[in-house]
Design a protein around this motif. Sequence first.
Motif, PDB file in Angstrom:
ATOM      1  N   GLU A  11      56.526  37.197  -0.516  1.00  0.00           N
ATOM      2  CA  GLU A  11      57.574  37.003   0.485  1.00  0.00           C
ATOM      3  C   GLU A  11      56.963  36.534   1.806  1.00  0.00           C
ATOM      4  O   GLU A  11      55.835  36.895   2.138  1.00  0.00           O
ATOM      5  N   MET A  12      57.729  35.754   2.560  1.00  0.00           N
ATOM      6  CA  MET A  12      57.243  35.203   3.813  1.00  0.00           C
ATOM      7  C   MET A  12      56.816  36.296   4.790  1.00  0.00           C
ATOM      8  O   MET A  12      55.790  36.178   5.450  1.00  0.00           O
ATOM      9  N   ILE A  13      57.568  37.364   4.882  1.00  0.00           N
ATOM     10  CA  ILE A  13      57.234  38.445   5.811  1.00  0.00           C
ATOM     11  C   ILE A  13      55.900  39.080   5.438  1.00  0.00           C
ATOM     12  O   ILE A  13      55.112  39.471   6.307  1.00  0.00           O
ATOM     13  N   GLU A  14      55.615  39.163   4.145  1.00  0.00           N
ATOM     14  CA  GLU A  14      54.330  39.705   3.696  1.00  0.00           C
ATOM     15  C   GLU A  14      53.193  38.745   4.042  1.00  0.00           C
ATOM     16  O   GLU A  14      52.102  39.178   4.448  1.00  0.00           O
ATOM     17  N   ILE A  16      53.105  36.727   6.615  1.00  0.00           N
ATOM     18  CA  ILE A  16      52.900  36.887   8.060  1.00  0.00           C
ATOM     19  C   ILE A  16      52.085  38.143   8.333  1.00  0.00           C
ATOM     20  O   ILE A  16      51.145  38.125   9.132  1.00  0.00           O
ATOM     21  N   ASP A  17      52.417  39.228   7.659  1.00  0.00           N
ATOM     22  CA  ASP A  17      51.713  40.491   7.845  1.00  0.00           C
ATOM     23  C   ASP A  17      50.238  40.368   7.445  1.00  0.00           C
ATOM     24  O   ASP A  17      49.355  40.836   8.162  1.00  0.00           O
ATOM     25  N   ILE A  18      49.973  39.731   6.327  1.00  0.00           N
ATOM     26  CA  ILE A  18      48.594  39.544   5.861  1.00  0.00           C
ATOM     27  C   ILE A  18      47.795  38.715   6.866  1.00  0.00           C
ATOM     28  O   ILE A  18      46.668  39.068   7.227  1.00  0.00           O
ATOM     29  N   MET A  19      48.388  37.618   7.337  1.00  0.00           N
ATOM     30  CA  MET A  19      47.699  36.759   8.303  1.00  0.00           C
ATOM     31  C   MET A  19      47.427  37.513   9.605  1.00  0.00           C
ATOM     32  O   MET A  19      46.341  37.417  10.176  1.00  0.00           O
ATOM     33  N   ASP A  20      48.411  38.254  10.065  1.00  0.00           N
ATOM     34  CA  ASP A  20      48.279  38.989  11.319  1.00  0.00           C
ATOM     35  C   ASP A  20      47.216  40.076  11.227  1.00  0.00           C
ATOM     36  O   ASP A  20      46.340  40.186  12.084  1.00  0.00           O
ATOM     37  N   LYS A  21      47.278  40.873  10.176  1.00  0.00           N
ATOM     38  CA  LYS A  21      46.330  41.984  10.015  1.00  0.00           C
ATOM     39  C   LYS A  21      44.892  41.514   9.845  1.00  0.00           C
ATOM     40  O   LYS A  21      43.957  42.214  10.215  1.00  0.00           O
ATOM     41  N   ASN A  22      44.719  40.322   9.260  1.00  0.00           N
ATOM     42  CA  ASN A  22      43.373  39.826   8.983  1.00  0.00           C
ATOM     43  C   ASN A  22      42.911  38.754   9.966  1.00  0.00           C
ATOM     44  O   ASN A  22      41.802  38.238   9.838  1.00  0.00           O
ATOM     45  N   GLY A  23      43.761  38.404  10.925  1.00  0.00           N
ATOM     46  CA  GLY A  23      43.392  37.418  11.937  1.00  0.00           C
ATOM     47  C   GLY A  23      43.077  36.051  11.367  1.00  0.00           C
ATOM     48  O   GLY A  23      42.142  35.393  11.805  1.00  0.00           O
ATOM     49  N   ILE A  24      43.874  35.635  10.374  1.00  0.00           N
ATOM     50  CA  ILE A  24      43.637  34.330   9.752  1.00  0.00           C
ATOM     51  C   ILE A  24      44.810  33.393  10.003  1.00  0.00           C
ATOM     52  O   ILE A  24      45.938  33.826  10.215  1.00  0.00           O
ATOM     53  N   GLU A  25      44.515  32.095  10.005  1.00  0.00           N
ATOM     54  CA  GLU A  25      45.521  31.065  10.270  1.00  0.00           C
ATOM     55  C   GLU A  25      46.122  30.498   8.983  1.00  0.00           C
ATOM     56  O   GLU A  25      47.219  29.959   8.997  1.00  0.00           O
ATOM     57  N   MET A  26      45.369  30.566   7.888  1.00  0.00           N
ATOM     58  CA  MET A  26      45.798  30.014   6.597  1.00  0.00           C
ATOM     59  C   MET A  26      45.465  31.003   5.497  1.00  0.00           C
ATOM     60  O   MET A  26      44.531  31.787   5.622  1.00  0.00           O
TER      61      MET A  26
END
Length: 71
Positions: A11-14, A16-26
């Motif tokens: 899911e898109m929200i997941e 976003i959460d993964i990118m945010d928590k890990n500080g990644i852009e892609m």
Amino acid sequence: RKPIVIDQQTEMIEMIDIMDKNGIEMIPVVDEESDNRLIGVVSRKDIIEEKFNERFVTIGMRRTVTKTLGQ
């Protein structure tokens, strides 16, 4: 050694959460049924564009309904 990846069903929200928590852009997208073969990459830009298009379509639909009802 163990990259962070998602599958097509994430899911898109997941995402976003993964990118945010890990500080990644892609984040790579893999096909779990094909031995985690890389099938694409999702970026923050992709998510923003998708959400913007979704909102634009919703706004357009509301205007159409409003005009049809004469309000």
